[in-house]
Design a protein around this motif. Structure first.
Motif, mmCIF file in Angstrom:
data_model
loop_
_atom_site.group_PDB
_atom_site.id
_atom_site.type_symbol
_atom_site.label_atom_id
_atom_site.label_comp_id
_atom_site.label_asym_id
_atom_site.label_seq_id
_atom_site.Cartn_x
_atom_site.Cartn_y
_atom_site.Cartn_z
ATOM 1 N N ARG A 47 -14.233 14.366 62.476
ATOM 2 C CA ARG A 47 -15.585 13.947 62.405
ATOM 3 C C ARG A 47 -15.962 13.287 63.641
ATOM 4 N N VAL A 48 -15.016 12.251 64.033
ATOM 5 C CA VAL A 48 -15.416 11.361 65.173
ATOM 6 C C VAL A 48 -15.339 12.052 66.520
ATOM 7 N N LEU A 49 -14.157 12.908 66.766
ATOM 8 C CA LEU A 49 -13.732 13.355 67.904
ATOM 9 C C LEU A 49 -14.041 14.632 67.856
ATOM 10 N N ALA A 50 -15.035 15.391 67.506
ATOM 11 C CA ALA A 50 -15.262 16.613 67.485
ATOM 12 C C ALA A 50 -15.303 17.281 68.952
ATOM 13 N N PRO A 51 -15.314 18.507 69.301
ATOM 14 C CA PRO A 51 -15.175 18.768 70.637
ATOM 15 C C PRO A 51 -16.100 18.332 71.618
ATOM 16 N N SER A 52 -17.399 18.168 70.812
ATOM 17 C CA SER A 52 -18.489 17.760 72.037
ATOM 18 C C SER A 52 -18.430 16.422 72.124
ATOM 19 N N ARG A 53 -17.910 15.624 71.336
ATOM 20 C CA ARG A 53 -17.687 14.078 71.613
ATOM 21 C C ARG A 53 -16.662 13.784 72.472
ATOM 22 N N LEU A 54 -15.411 14.694 72.194
ATOM 23 C CA LEU A 54 -14.102 14.594 73.065
ATOM 24 C C LEU A 54 -14.602 14.835 74.539
ATOM 25 N N ALA A 55 -15.496 15.891 74.944
ATOM 26 C CA ALA A 55 -15.708 16.194 76.203
ATOM 27 C C ALA A 55 -16.721 15.014 77.010
ATOM 28 N N ILE A 56 -17.191 14.158 76.042
ATOM 29 C CA ILE A 56 -17.924 12.922 76.390
ATOM 30 C C ILE A 56 -16.907 11.894 76.856
ATOM 31 N N VAL A 57 -15.874 11.781 76.242
ATOM 32 C CA VAL A 57 -14.767 10.814 76.234
ATOM 33 C C VAL A 57 -14.036 11.182 77.488
ATOM 34 N N LYS A 58 -13.843 12.462 77.834
ATOM 35 C CA LYS A 58 -12.817 13.160 78.882
ATOM 36 C C LYS A 58 -13.723 12.840 80.203
ATOM 37 N N VAL A 59 -15.305 12.903 80.262
ATOM 38 C CA VAL A 59 -15.771 12.627 81.220
ATOM 39 C C VAL A 59 -15.891 11.156 81.745
#
Length: 119
Positions: free
Chosen positions: A47-59
């Motif tokens: 719920r927290v680290l959904a793919p779209s949010r994980l993409a933000i973290v990677k950036v």
């Protein structure tokens, strides 16, 4: 602090790790502190680290503070949607708010858990 470790496990797991560290400290041994974020379940983590949010973290990883507008540009998404996702990541303790923007103060994320078959 180059890596944030993501773990799955409830309070029993956390208590066990703290007890181990306390025992080592009481024995005069060095205790290695590792930045960790714990989720009770895989579903909570997802719920927290959904793919779209994980993409933000990677950036954000290793970049220093960036504006939400710049993050949105780098992930190719709408600023408002990125703002909502960043708010979720801040509330979960994944990213930090800084004077110059938002930041993920680590270069890497390590996921430390096993996925088991259903009983």
């Amino acid at each position: 602090m180059n890596t944030l470790t993501i773990r799955l496990g409830g309070m029993d797991d956390i208590r066990s790790r703290v007890a181990q560290a306390a025992k080592l400290a009481a024995e005069g041994k060095a205790v290695e502190v590792e930045p960790t974020l714990n989720f009770a379940t895989y579903e909570d983590m997802h719920r927290v680290l959904a793919p779209s949010r994980l993409a933000i973290v990677k950036v954000l990883a290793g970049q220093g503070p960036l504006s939400i507008r710049e993050v949105a540009r780098r992930v190719g998404r709408d600023v408002q949607a990125v703002h909502r996702d960043v708010t979720t990541l801040i509330n979960a303790g994944v990213v930090d708010r800084a004077e110059a923007g938002i930041e993920f103060p680590y270069r890497n994320i390590h996921f430390d858990f096993d996925v088991k078959t259903a009983a």
